[in-house]
Enzyme design. Structure first.
Site, PDB file in Angstrom:
ATOM      1  N   TYR A 142      -1.781   5.570   6.669  1.00 31.68           N
ATOM      2  CA  TYR A 142      -2.656   4.422   6.426  1.00 31.68           C
ATOM      3  C   TYR A 142      -4.131   4.810   6.488  1.00 31.68           C
ATOM      4  CZ  TYR A 142       0.740   0.579   6.535  1.00 31.68           C
ATOM      5  OH  TYR A 142       1.735  -0.304   6.245  1.00 31.68           O
ATOM      6  N   LYS A 190      10.690  11.780  10.603  1.00 32.01           N
ATOM      7  CA  LYS A 190      11.333  12.453   9.469  1.00 32.01           C
ATOM      8  C   LYS A 190      11.059  13.949   9.636  1.00 32.01           C
ATOM      9  CE  LYS A 190      13.499  12.328   5.475  1.00 32.01           C
ATOM     10  NZ  LYS A 190      14.902  11.924   5.324  1.00 32.01           N
ATOM     11  N   ASP A 222      15.508   7.463   7.908  1.00 37.63           N
ATOM     12  CA  ASP A 222      16.521   6.921   6.985  1.00 37.63           C
ATOM     13  C   ASP A 222      17.770   6.517   7.766  1.00 37.63           C
ATOM     14  OD1 ASP A 222      16.781   9.649   7.501  1.00 37.63           O
ATOM     15  OD2 ASP A 222      17.423  10.184   5.478  1.00 37.63           O
ATOM     16  N   ASP A 246       6.028  -0.013   9.920  1.00 33.58           N
ATOM     17  CA  ASP A 246       5.793  -1.154   9.023  1.00 33.58           C
ATOM     18  C   ASP A 246       7.105  -1.530   8.336  1.00 33.58           C
ATOM     19  OD1 ASP A 246       4.341  -3.029   7.429  1.00 33.58           O
ATOM     20  OD2 ASP A 246       4.442  -1.600   5.770  1.00 33.58           O
ATOM     21  N   ASP A 250       9.915  -4.905   9.253  1.00 35.56           N
ATOM     22  CA  ASP A 250      10.290  -5.941   8.282  1.00 35.56           C
ATOM     23  C   ASP A 250      11.816  -6.009   8.187  1.00 35.56           C
ATOM     24  OD1 ASP A 250       7.740  -6.779   7.543  1.00 35.56           O
ATOM     25  OD2 ASP A 250       8.226  -6.786   5.409  1.00 35.56           O
TER      26      ASP A 250
HETATM   27  C1  IPM Z   1       1.859  -5.572   8.606  1.00 36.56           C
HETATM   28  C2  IPM Z   1       1.421  -5.720   7.172  1.00 36.56           C
HETATM   29  C3  IPM Z   1       0.197  -4.864   6.920  1.00 36.56           C
HETATM   30  C4  IPM Z   1       0.583  -3.431   7.182  1.00 36.56           C
HETATM   31  C5  IPM Z   1      -0.415  -5.006   5.527  1.00 36.56           C
HETATM   32  C6  IPM Z   1      -0.783  -6.425   5.206  1.00 36.56           C
HETATM   33  C7  IPM Z   1      -1.600  -4.087   5.325  1.00 36.56           C
HETATM   34  O1  IPM Z   1       2.458  -5.415   6.318  1.00 36.56           O
HETATM   35  O2  IPM Z   1       1.053  -5.889   9.509  1.00 36.56           O
HETATM   36  O3  IPM Z   1       2.984  -5.141   8.849  1.00 36.56           O
HETATM   37  O4  IPM Z   1       1.123  -2.750   6.302  1.00 36.56           O
HETATM   38  O5  IPM Z   1       0.360  -2.956   8.288  1.00 36.56           O
HETATM   39 MG    MG Z   2       4.324  -5.022   7.296  1.00 32.99          MG
END
Ligand code: IPM
Ligand code: MG
Length: 355
Positions: A142, A190, A222, A246, A250
């Site tokens: 990032y 990884k 993975d 990240d 999710d």
């Molecule tokens: C999160 C989001 C952010 C990230 C985006 C919006 C830049 O997905 O906080 O998980 O990737 O960190």
């Molecule tokens: Mg995210």
């Protein structure tokens, strides 16, 4: 207690869900006699529109001078669909993380019994799932330099860079978490491909020696992605680099039944930030339909982490649980009789006040 809370609602559904978070804070303040002061500032696309900068200096100053930051979401399709945009809302979030030194993002994944059937996974897999992911937040791909495009525009590059101290501090924090829980820590990387991951493994193993009681295992990302779905109940604490974290969080969030439910705390060197893990959900903007529970549960994390107010945090969580038990929830959780964002916020604030 006196608290000064910076409010960064951001874009999309941000303002609607943060409004519910503030309602809940105020209810807690009234109930437990805390003096709360809220001050708003711009971040993301709305900040670009107003000032040209997605994380203006005034916003940074406010964050630094507050006891905690309540954050909504950022992002706007107008930028997503324009790969040539020079300034992007996401840069505001990244700048905030970097400038406040928020190196650790804590994302707890717990299930609620009334929601077990909302999970895309089988009930027996989801029951009792309770783990926490520590995502490194200010390093890796990032932020690594160089990042960019070649002059002819036909090549692009990102760099993943990690320094020993960045890995040490987050793994140490993860070990501290593990010590307070079931003392199991999975380090996700990884290392079969990436040099940064090999450094992660090396450093994690060294830090692990300071915590002989913590049972540390190493897992390729993975494989971790697969095991999260196959056997989510096996995890206790997971620590990983920025981008893997990240993606995995999710994935982990849907285990609970809705992405709208997951709170997070970003902690580090200056003021901590509390925010739901979901994005700005622009399709729902202004419709009063988005799930405010991720934000409200982030308020619970704020009470606990920023102010050490465990009773207050527990009451917020209890109120959230009750709203779900009563099926007083938004459309992502109830197709039959969905409630609006503000109705859910009101219900929860009311529960707290009447308790
Ligand atoms: C999160 C989001 C952010 C990230 C985006 C919006 C830049 O997905 O906080 O998980 O990737 O960190
Ligand atoms: Mg995210």
């Amino acid at each position: 207690m006196k608290m000064k809370i910076a409010v960064l609602s951001g874009d999309g559904i941000g303002p609607e869900i943060v409004e519910q978070g503030i309602k809940v804070c105020k209810a807690i303040g009234a109930k437990f006699n805390h003096k709360m002061e809220f001050e708003e500032a711009l971040v993301g696309a709305c900040a670009i529109d107003a000032t040209g900068n997605p994380f203006p200096d005034e916003t940074f100053e406010l964050c630094k001078n507050s006891d905690a930051v309540l954050f909504g979401a950022i992002g706007d399709p107008k930028y997503d669909n324009d790969p040539k945009a020079k300034v992007r809302p996401e840069q505001g979030l990244l700048a905030m993380r970097k400038k406040l030194g928020l190196f650790a993002n804590v994302r707890p994944v717990t299930t609620f019994s009334s929601l077990l059937d909302k999970s895309p996974l089988r009930r027996d897999l989801v029951e009792g799932v309770d783990f926490v992911v520590l995502r490194e937040l200010t390093g890796g791909i990032y932020f690594g330099k160089p990042q960019g495009r070649s002059e002819d525009g036909n090549t692009a590059y990102d760099s993943s860079v990690y320094h020993r101290y960045e890995i040490e501090r987050i793994v140490r924090l993860a070990c501290d978490y593990a010590m307070k829980r079931d003392k199991r820590l999975s380090v996700v990387d990884k290392a079969n491909v990436l040099a940064t991951s090999r450094l992660w493994r090396e450093v994690a193993a060294e830090v692990g020696k300071e915590y002989p009681e913590v049972q540390m295992d190493f897992m390729f990302v993975d494989n971790a992605a697969m095991q999260l779905i196959q056997w989510p109940g096996k995890f206790d604490v997971m620590v990983t680099e920025n981008m893997f974290g990240d993606i995995l969080t999710d994935e982990a969030s849907v285990i609970t039944g809705s992405l709208g439910l997951l709170p997070s705390a970003s902690i580090g060197q200056l003021t901590s930030v509390f925010e739901p893990i979901h994005g700005s959900y622009p399709q729902a903007k202004g419709k009063n339909i988005a799930n405010p529970l991720g934000t409200i549960l982030s308020v619970a994390m704020m009470m606990e982490y920023a102010f050490k107010l465990n009773k207050e945090a527990a009451l917020v969580r209890e109120a959230v649980e009750k709203s779900m038990e009563n099926n007083f929830v938004t459309e992502d959780l109830s197709k039959v009789h969905p409630r609006s964002t503000s109705e859910v916020g009101d219900w929860i604030a009311d529960y707290i006040l009447k308790k």
